[in-house]
Scaffold this motif. Structure first.
Motif, PDB file in Angstrom:
ATOM      1  N   LYS A  72       6.889  -2.281 -13.013  1.00 24.53           N
ATOM      2  CA  LYS A  72       5.682  -2.094 -13.820  1.00 24.53           C
ATOM      3  C   LYS A  72       5.424  -0.601 -14.066  1.00 24.53           C
ATOM      4  N   ALA A  73       5.707   0.213 -13.049  1.00 24.17           N
ATOM      5  CA  ALA A  73       5.473   1.658 -13.171  1.00 24.17           C
ATOM      6  C   ALA A  73       6.565   2.353 -13.982  1.00 24.17           C
ATOM      7  N   GLU A  74       7.641   1.616 -14.279  1.00 23.39           N
ATOM      8  CA  GLU A  74       8.760   2.140 -15.067  1.00 23.39           C
ATOM      9  C   GLU A  74       9.350   3.403 -14.441  1.00 23.39           C
ATOM     10  N   LEU A  75       9.620   3.290 -13.126  1.00 17.24           N
ATOM     11  CA  LEU A  75      10.193   4.422 -12.393  1.00 17.24           C
ATOM     12  C   LEU A  75      11.613   4.093 -11.935  1.00 17.24           C
ATOM     13  N   PRO A  76      12.490   5.097 -11.887  1.00 20.66           N
ATOM     14  CA  PRO A  76      13.869   4.872 -11.445  1.00 20.66           C
ATOM     15  C   PRO A  76      13.983   4.876  -9.918  1.00 20.66           C
ATOM     16  N   GLY A 129      -6.130  -1.452   7.312  1.00 18.50           N
ATOM     17  CA  GLY A 129      -5.278  -0.271   7.185  1.00 18.50           C
ATOM     18  C   GLY A 129      -5.573   0.558   5.955  1.00 18.50           C
ATOM     19  N   ALA A 130      -6.822   0.502   5.482  1.00 18.85           N
ATOM     20  CA  ALA A 130      -7.172   1.243   4.272  1.00 18.85           C
ATOM     21  C   ALA A 130      -6.810   2.718   4.404  1.00 18.85           C
ATOM     22  N   TYR A 131      -6.272   3.283   3.335  1.00 18.60           N
ATOM     23  CA  TYR A 131      -5.861   4.685   3.234  1.00 18.60           C
ATOM     24  C   TYR A 131      -4.595   5.000   4.041  1.00 18.60           C
ATOM     25  N   TYR A 132      -3.926   3.963   4.552  1.00 18.29           N
ATOM     26  CA  TYR A 132      -2.665   4.215   5.268  1.00 18.29           C
ATOM     27  C   TYR A 132      -1.692   4.960   4.375  1.00 18.29           C
ATOM     28  N   SER A 133      -1.569   4.493   3.114  1.00 16.45           N
ATOM     29  CA  SER A 133      -0.577   5.128   2.240  1.00 16.45           C
ATOM     30  C   SER A 133      -0.940   6.574   1.967  1.00 16.45           C
ATOM     31  N   ASP A 134      -2.249   6.857   1.884  1.00 15.07           N
ATOM     32  CA  ASP A 134      -2.650   8.254   1.661  1.00 15.07           C
ATOM     33  C   ASP A 134      -2.213   9.121   2.837  1.00 15.07           C
ATOM     34  N   SER A 135      -2.387   8.610   4.052  1.00 16.80           N
ATOM     35  CA  SER A 135      -1.990   9.384   5.234  1.00 16.80           C
ATOM     36  C   SER A 135      -0.485   9.625   5.257  1.00 16.80           C
ATOM     37  N   ALA A 136       0.289   8.551   5.118  1.00 17.60           N
ATOM     38  CA  ALA A 136       1.745   8.666   5.221  1.00 17.60           C
ATOM     39  C   ALA A 136       2.345   9.403   4.022  1.00 17.60           C
ATOM     40  N   CYS A 137       1.895   9.044   2.817  1.00 20.92           N
ATOM     41  CA  CYS A 137       2.472   9.656   1.610  1.00 20.92           C
ATOM     42  C   CYS A 137       2.066  11.112   1.460  1.00 20.92           C
ATOM     43  N   ASN A 138       0.838  11.457   1.833  1.00 17.81           N
ATOM     44  CA  ASN A 138       0.430  12.866   1.793  1.00 17.81           C
ATOM     45  C   ASN A 138       1.305  13.716   2.696  1.00 17.81           C
ATOM     46  N   LEU A 139       1.620  13.176   3.875  1.00 13.62           N
ATOM     47  CA  LEU A 139       2.457  13.922   4.819  1.00 13.62           C
ATOM     48  C   LEU A 139       3.862  14.121   4.253  1.00 13.62           C
ATOM     49  N   GLU A 170       0.848  -1.200   0.000  1.00 10.66           N
ATOM     50  CA  GLU A 170       0.000   0.000   0.000  1.00 10.66           C
ATOM     51  C   GLU A 170       0.882   1.248   0.000  1.00 10.66           C
ATOM     52  N   PHE A 171       1.943   1.233   0.817  1.00  7.95           N
ATOM     53  CA  PHE A 171       2.858   2.371   0.897  1.00  7.95           C
ATOM     54  C   PHE A 171       3.592   2.561  -0.431  1.00  7.95           C
ATOM     55  N   VAL A 172       4.056   1.463  -1.015  1.00 12.58           N
ATOM     56  CA  VAL A 172       4.773   1.534  -2.292  1.00 12.58           C
ATOM     57  C   VAL A 172       3.844   2.086  -3.378  1.00 12.58           C
ATOM     58  N   GLU A 173       2.597   1.632  -3.388  1.00 11.23           N
ATOM     59  CA  GLU A 173       1.632   2.151  -4.357  1.00 11.23           C
ATOM     60  C   GLU A 173       1.459   3.660  -4.191  1.00 11.23           C
ATOM     61  N   GLY A 174       1.399   4.115  -2.930  1.00 11.64           N
ATOM     62  CA  GLY A 174       1.255   5.552  -2.668  1.00 11.64           C
ATOM     63  C   GLY A 174       2.445   6.352  -3.185  1.00 11.64           C
ATOM     64  N   LEU A 175       3.640   5.812  -3.032  1.00 14.93           N
ATOM     65  CA  LEU A 175       4.843   6.499  -3.531  1.00 14.93           C
ATOM     66  C   LEU A 175       4.868   6.522  -5.054  1.00 14.93           C
ATOM     67  N   ILE A 176       4.444   5.421  -5.668  1.00 13.89           N
ATOM     68  CA  ILE A 176       4.404   5.365  -7.136  1.00 13.89           C
ATOM     69  C   ILE A 176       3.430   6.415  -7.675  1.00 13.89           C
ATOM     70  N   LYS A 177       2.245   6.507  -7.058  1.00 12.88           N
ATOM     71  CA  LYS A 177       1.224   7.471  -7.505  1.00 12.88           C
ATOM     72  C   LYS A 177       1.719   8.904  -7.410  1.00 12.88           C
ATOM     73  N   ARG A 178       2.591   9.168  -6.440  1.00 13.16           N
ATOM     74  CA  ARG A 178       3.026  10.549  -6.180  1.00 13.16           C
ATOM     75  C   ARG A 178       4.447  10.818  -6.676  1.00 13.16           C
ATOM     76  N   TYR A 179       4.970   9.957  -7.528  1.00  7.63           N
ATOM     77  CA  TYR A 179       6.384  10.078  -7.886  1.00  7.63           C
ATOM     78  C   TYR A 179       6.728  11.442  -8.480  1.00  7.63           C
ATOM     79  N   GLN A 180       5.822  12.036  -9.244  1.00  4.33           N
ATOM     80  CA  GLN A 180       6.125  13.315  -9.883  1.00  4.33           C
ATOM     81  C   GLN A 180       6.320  14.428  -8.848  1.00  4.33           C
TER      82      GLN A 180
END
Length: 445
Positions: A62-66, A313-323, A20-30
């Protein structure tokens, strides 16, 4: 923080929450260009770390990110020059949680991960470990922000801000964001348009007002909560409905965890039935974890599996990654976080940790002013804060008497003699993880 991207270290990296955390980081990579993510665990978690780490690598590929994923059992190696450190660990693993739930229930009291006797013992095991981690952070990455998701998040954050030399510590929890999404759904509004004024403590949080596009909708929310079958709850909490007149009189939105305090008898009855069947929440979670890690092993899986949402733990990544994002970009948005009070809630100590709305800047969160809490909720919040402060002192000092006092202060522990029996039994059950209590002569300290 380096221009070439940032370094994040996740301690407890073998957790089932990591995808979940990794997905949150991938979504916000930019907006948060993560150069390195180090997943760190202990020897006992080696197998899970390897499984979840390989899934994380497939997700990034899969996300093709460095983004480089590193797996390590060496915390000090991982921490060097980190920009952010996140903690999501469980001292004693799920077997310890099972004891936290079953032992109090055996004596006819609520057994739960972060409330009552279970919450106390999770704090007693966890706080010394986190304090040790902050020593390494001070030595190896003193400018790093420590984002703590480890429960009990409020007590852990309290201990770190009071007893460690590292003051760049923020506690996060997924309860506020869960409540926001639930209330947005009740109102049939987009979550981004809903603003909730939150105040209280971790897992003792109230919604004090609800605004949609600048207009208060609090009265409507209270009406809907009184008359709808849709209850604000989470995967790990039984969705018992609130009594209409009570809710209307309270005029504050209780969090799902408040059911343990306002519906103690009914919650205990349901927990005891589960206990008799050998199916406490901890045992259910252990089965879920086993199933999740079987899924994670699939070499063709390269996304976060939807089954993870059942874990609680739904939305955990949103909480941590948003911060992380808001600190990194100096965004100045509002998030609900565990921080030092600093006068936000004037009816609680200024140096105590509270869970409130904060403006998040590059210098960290700044709590918004609430003033005193409303009279109907002030008493219970103050009682739980007294419990937390006493529990933190017991965790740091190893004082038997302070641990017993903390138990007796907690409203879910209803008898001092039984409290002592539970304390002694849990100290014995968890002695491997409670070195500060090994000298039982401290009964007189």
């Amino acid at each position: 923080m380096g221009k070439k991207g940032i370094k994040i270290v996740t301690i407890g990296g073998g957790s089932s929450y990591t995808p979940e955390f990794v997905e949150g980081l991938i979504k916000r990579y930019q907006e948060v260009p993560v150069r390195e993510l180090w997943l760190v665990d202990i020897e006992a978690g080696r197998e899970k770390l390897e499984i979840v780490g390989q899934l994380a690598k497939r997700m990034v590929e899969k996300a093709e990110l460095p983004m480089q994923i590193h797996l390590s059992l060496n915390r000090k190696e991982a921490l060097k020059d980190a920009d952010f450190v996140t903690t999501q660990l469980r001292v004693g693993l799920l077997d310890a949680r099972i004891k936290d739930e079953r032992i109090p229930l055996k004596h006819g009291m609520i057994g739960q991960e972060t409330n009552g006797a279970g919450g106390l013992f999770k704090a007693l095991r966890t706080i010394p470990v986190l304090l040790d981690i902050t020593k390494d952070i001070q030595e190896l990455c003193p400018k790093a922000w420590l984002i703590n998701f480890t429960n009990p998040a409020g007590m852990v954050t309290e201990a770190l801000l009071k007893y460690s030399d590292h003051n760049k510590v923020v506690g996060v929890c997924n309860v506020p964001i869960n409540m926001k999404f639930s209330i947005a759904s009740l109102l049939n509004e987009e979550p981004d348009d809903v603003h909730i004024s939150f105040g209280g403590l971790n897992h003792m949080l109230y919604g004090l007002d609800v605004h949609v596009k600048g207009t208060s909708r609090m009265k409507e929310v209270m009406e809907l909560m009184s008359h709808t079958d849709t209850q604000l709850t989470m995967q790990n909490i039984i969705p018992l409905p609130w009594e209409e007149n009570f809710l209307q009189a309270l005029q504050a939105i209780p969090s799902p965890y408040h059911r343990y305090y306002y519906k103690t008898e009914e919650m205990l009855k349901k927990e005891l039935a589960e206990y008799q069947q050998g199916k406490t929440r901890a045992e259910v979670v252990k089965e879920m974890e086993n199933e999740l890690f079987e899924l994670y092993k699939d070499p063709d899986l390269n996304i976060k599996p939807p089954q993870l949402a059942n874990r609680g733990g739904a939305y955990y990544s949103d909480s941590a990654c948003n911060l992380i994002s808001s600190i990194y970009t100096d965004k100045g948005d509002i998030q609900t976080l565990n921080v030092k009070n600093n006068g936000s809630i004037t009816s609680l100590p200024a140096d105590a940790v509270v869970e409130v709305n904060c403006v998040v800047t590059g210098h960290g969160p700044i709590p918004l002013s609430i003033g005193p809490l409303p009279t109907p909720i002030q008493g219970l919040v103050s009682q739980i804060k007294s419990f937390e402060l006493t529990a933190v002192e017991a965790a740091v000092t190893g004082s038997y008497q302070q641990a017993l006092l903390a138990l007796c202060i907690n409203p879910l522990v209803t008898d001092d003699i039984k409290a002592k029996i539970i304390l002694d039994e849990m100290l014995e059950a968890h002695k491997e993880y409670l070195p500060q209590f090994l000298n039982r002569n401290q009964k007189n300290s």
